[in-house]
Enzyme design. Sequence first.
Site, PDB file in Angstrom:
ATOM      1  N   HIS A  98       0.930  -0.908  -0.014  1.00 12.80           N
ATOM      2  CA  HIS A  98       0.218   0.336  -0.029  1.00 12.80           C
ATOM      3  C   HIS A  98       0.743   1.188  -0.090  1.00 12.80           C
ATOM      4  O   HIS A  98       0.347   2.167  -0.677  1.00 12.80           O
ATOM      5  CB  HIS A  98      -0.573  -0.500   1.280  1.00 12.80           C
ATOM      6  CG  HIS A  98      -1.210   0.703   1.582  1.00 12.80           C
ATOM      7  ND1 HIS A  98      -2.929   1.586   0.528  1.00 12.80           N
ATOM      8  CD2 HIS A  98      -1.357   2.539   2.025  1.00 12.80           C
ATOM      9  CE1 HIS A  98      -3.447   2.811   1.490  1.00 12.80           C
ATOM     10  NE2 HIS A  98      -2.389   2.961   1.624  1.00 12.80           N
ATOM     11  N   GLU A  99       1.930   1.629   0.659  1.00 11.10           N
ATOM     12  CA  GLU A  99       2.640   2.945   1.297  1.00 11.10           C
ATOM     13  C   GLU A  99       3.688   2.638   0.020  1.00 11.10           C
ATOM     14  O   GLU A  99       3.888   3.427  -0.739  1.00 11.10           O
ATOM     15  CB  GLU A  99       3.921   1.819   2.622  1.00 11.10           C
ATOM     16  CG  GLU A  99       2.089   2.815   4.038  1.00 11.10           C
ATOM     17  CD  GLU A  99       1.306   3.644   3.907  1.00 11.10           C
ATOM     18  OE1 GLU A  99       1.999   4.887   3.125  1.00 11.10           O
ATOM     19  OE2 GLU A  99       0.214   3.903   4.306  1.00 11.10           O
ATOM     20  N   HIS A 102       1.375   4.154  -3.121  1.00 10.44           N
ATOM     21  CA  HIS A 102       2.000   5.712  -2.735  1.00 10.44           C
ATOM     22  C   HIS A 102       2.680   6.211  -3.626  1.00 10.44           C
ATOM     23  O   HIS A 102       2.892   7.273  -3.928  1.00 10.44           O
ATOM     24  CB  HIS A 102       1.443   6.079  -1.431  1.00 10.44           C
ATOM     25  CG  HIS A 102      -0.200   6.043  -0.970  1.00 10.44           C
ATOM     26  ND1 HIS A 102      -1.086   6.620  -1.535  1.00 10.44           N
ATOM     27  CD2 HIS A 102      -0.455   5.183   0.232  1.00 10.44           C
ATOM     28  CE1 HIS A 102      -2.239   6.536  -0.970  1.00 10.44           C
ATOM     29  NE2 HIS A 102      -1.631   5.744  -0.248  1.00 10.44           N
TER      30      HIS A 102
END
Length: 241
Positions: A98-99, A102
């Site tokens: 997820h990170e 980003h």
Amino acid sequence: MLVDRPDRLGRIEILAVHLRDVTASPDVDPEQVAALTPGFTGADLANLVNEAALVATRRDSGSVAMADFTTAIERIVAGLEKKNRLLNPCEREVVAHHEMGHALVAAALPTTDPVHKVSIIPRGIGALGYTLQRPTEDRYLMTRRELEQKLAYAENGAGLLGGPGTTLHSRRYSEETAREIDCAVRAIVDTAFDCARAVLDHNRTILEESARALLDRETLTEADLLPIFEKVELPDAALST
């Protein structure tokens, strides 16, 4: 009288005042700290100096170093580290992807703020990881393109028209107008989603490799991320959205 937030030069002058109250290391540069703190008020900067001094004290140092200011900024922006909040292996893997998702989307899109750090160490309330970005300069206006690209990797933010805080009594437009607003917002969000997905699909191998690196090290700094970002490509599909 309304007192606006200080610009970069104002932040440098405010920091110079508060730095008199601490013993700063030679590597502390008020201009660099000011560059890292766009949007900070005078009170925020005073709190930052105090927080940096506390960080230095915790590591038994008699002087405040630039690294202490970086740590203090992260605490103020992202919250305190919650190292006692243990994630299971599956959760850690999801957060890492997820990170890094980003971070890679931000790295691919030309108008977004540079990524400073990515971590899967939980911080604050409910944040299982974070991607820290910092602008390179004070900004007062953004183009439509910049806003659209910012939306492609942004976390949940403030409500839009008709969002939280808007009631039937306070809304001054018809149901038909509300539907038009909903459709326009949905089109913008869908475009941002398609852009982010196109970037990640095109750079899938880099996403997997960098997520594994993040799992191994828990935190990737700007120096760690630079060679990763140099390999990221912006696909034509993202440009066309």
